[in-house]
Design a protein around this motif. Structure first.
Motif, short mmCIF file in Angstrom:
data_model
loop_
_atom_site.label_atom_id
_atom_site.label_comp_id
_atom_site.label_asym_id
_atom_site.label_seq_id
_atom_site.Cartn_x
_atom_site.Cartn_y
_atom_site.Cartn_z
N ALA A 50 0.83 -1.21 0.00
CA ALA A 50 0.00 0.00 0.00
C ALA A 50 0.86 1.26 0.00
CB ALA A 50 -0.95 -0.01 1.21
N ILE A 51 1.92 1.25 0.80
CA ILE A 51 2.82 2.40 0.85
C ILE A 51 3.48 2.62 -0.50
CG2 ILE A 51 5.02 3.23 1.80
CD1 ILE A 51 4.15 1.87 4.46
N GLN A 52 3.95 1.55 -1.12
CA GLN A 52 4.61 1.67 -2.42
C GLN A 52 3.66 2.24 -3.47
OE1 GLN A 52 6.23 -2.22 -3.11
NE2 GLN A 52 7.86 -1.93 -1.61
N ALA A 53 2.39 1.88 -3.40
CA ALA A 53 1.40 2.43 -4.33
C ALA A 53 1.26 3.94 -4.14
CB ALA A 53 0.05 1.73 -4.15
N LEU A 54 1.19 4.38 -2.88
CA LEU A 54 1.10 5.82 -2.62
C LEU A 54 2.37 6.55 -3.04
CD1 LEU A 54 -0.63 5.82 0.89
CD2 LEU A 54 -1.66 6.48 -1.29
N GLU A 55 3.52 5.94 -2.76
CA GLU A 55 4.79 6.57 -3.11
C GLU A 55 4.99 6.68 -4.62
OE1 GLU A 55 7.65 5.59 0.70
OE2 GLU A 55 7.70 4.23 -1.00
N SER A 56 4.38 5.79 -5.37
CA SER A 56 4.52 5.80 -6.83
C SER A 56 3.55 6.74 -7.51
CB SER A 56 4.31 4.38 -7.37
OG SER A 56 5.29 3.51 -6.87
N ASP A 57 2.63 7.28 -6.77
CA ASP A 57 1.59 8.15 -7.33
C ASP A 57 1.96 9.60 -7.08
OD1 ASP A 57 -0.74 9.63 -7.87
OD2 ASP A 57 -2.04 8.00 -7.23
N PRO A 58 2.22 10.38 -8.13
CA PRO A 58 2.62 11.78 -7.94
C PRO A 58 1.52 12.69 -7.36
CG PRO A 58 2.34 11.31 -10.27
CD PRO A 58 2.20 10.00 -9.53
N THR A 59 0.31 12.16 -7.21
CA THR A 59 -0.76 12.91 -6.54
C THR A 59 -0.38 13.20 -5.10
OG1 THR A 59 -2.42 11.84 -7.94
CG2 THR A 59 -3.20 12.88 -5.90
N PHE A 60 0.39 12.28 -4.51
CA PHE A 60 0.76 12.37 -3.11
C PHE A 60 2.20 12.79 -2.98
CE2 PHE A 60 -2.42 9.08 -3.78
CZ PHE A 60 -3.48 9.63 -3.05
N ASN A 61 2.55 13.34 -1.82
CA ASN A 61 3.93 13.77 -1.63
C ASN A 61 4.80 12.70 -0.98
OD1 ASN A 61 3.13 13.91 1.04
ND2 ASN A 61 3.22 16.13 1.15
N ALA A 62 4.23 11.54 -0.69
CA ALA A 62 5.01 10.43 -0.14
C ALA A 62 6.00 9.98 -1.21
CB ALA A 62 4.09 9.27 0.24
N GLY A 63 7.25 9.94 -0.86
CA GLY A 63 8.27 9.55 -1.82
C GLY A 63 8.73 10.69 -2.70
N TYR A 64 8.04 11.82 -2.66
CA TYR A 64 8.37 12.96 -3.51
C TYR A 64 8.80 14.18 -2.71
CZ TYR A 64 6.38 10.54 -7.49
OH TYR A 64 6.14 9.63 -8.48
N GLY A 65 8.37 14.29 -1.49
CA GLY A 65 8.68 15.48 -0.70
C GLY A 65 7.71 15.61 0.45
N SER A 66 7.46 16.82 0.85
CA SER A 66 6.62 17.06 2.00
C SER A 66 5.89 18.38 1.89
CB SER A 66 7.49 17.15 3.25
OG SER A 66 7.26 16.11 4.12
N ASP A 67 4.71 18.44 2.49
CA ASP A 67 4.07 19.72 2.70
C ASP A 67 4.74 20.35 3.92
OD1 ASP A 67 2.28 19.57 0.61
OD2 ASP A 67 0.70 18.68 1.82
N LEU A 68 4.77 21.64 3.97
CA LEU A 68 5.38 22.33 5.10
C LEU A 68 4.39 22.43 6.25
CD1 LEU A 68 7.23 25.19 3.21
CD2 LEU A 68 8.09 22.95 3.85
N ASN A 69 4.91 22.40 7.48
CA ASN A 69 4.03 22.55 8.64
C ASN A 69 3.69 24.03 8.84
OD1 ASN A 69 6.20 23.76 10.00
ND2 ASN A 69 6.68 21.93 11.19
#
Length: 88
Positions: A50-69
């Motif tokens: 499940a994590i790998q699916a989210l990380e592979s999807d550029p819709t999400f920032n998992a694996g791509y970066g982060s939103d700022l707090n």
């Protein structure tokens, strides 16, 4: 045995034009985990799929970066834990 999978695409505001992409990505992550469990795989393997699916999807920032707090800084944390049956 009864099992459940819960995923989320992050703590962020979702623009209305991105709602479908976010929903589709979360459903794809659920499907990836479900396949593992239905084939007799472990909970850890399902979580990782499940994590790998989210990380592979550029819709999400998992694996791509982060939103700022709220302070404008990157603040990330990720973990999963496996315990033995009956352990506390």
């Amino acid at each position: 045995m009864t099992w459940a999978i819960v995923v989320h695409g992050g703590a962020k505001e979702i623009a209305s034009e991105q709602e479908d992409a976010n929903r589709h990505g979360c459903l794809a992550a659920l499907a990836a985990g479900r396949v593992i469990l239905e084939q007799g795989g472990s909970a850890v393997e399902a979580v990782e799929a499940a994590i790998q699916a989210l990380e592979s999807d550029p819709t999400f920032n998992a694996g791509y970066g982060s939103d700022l707090n709220a302070d404008g800084a990157v603040e990330m944390d990720a973990a999963h834990r496996r315990s033995r049956s009956g352990s506390r």
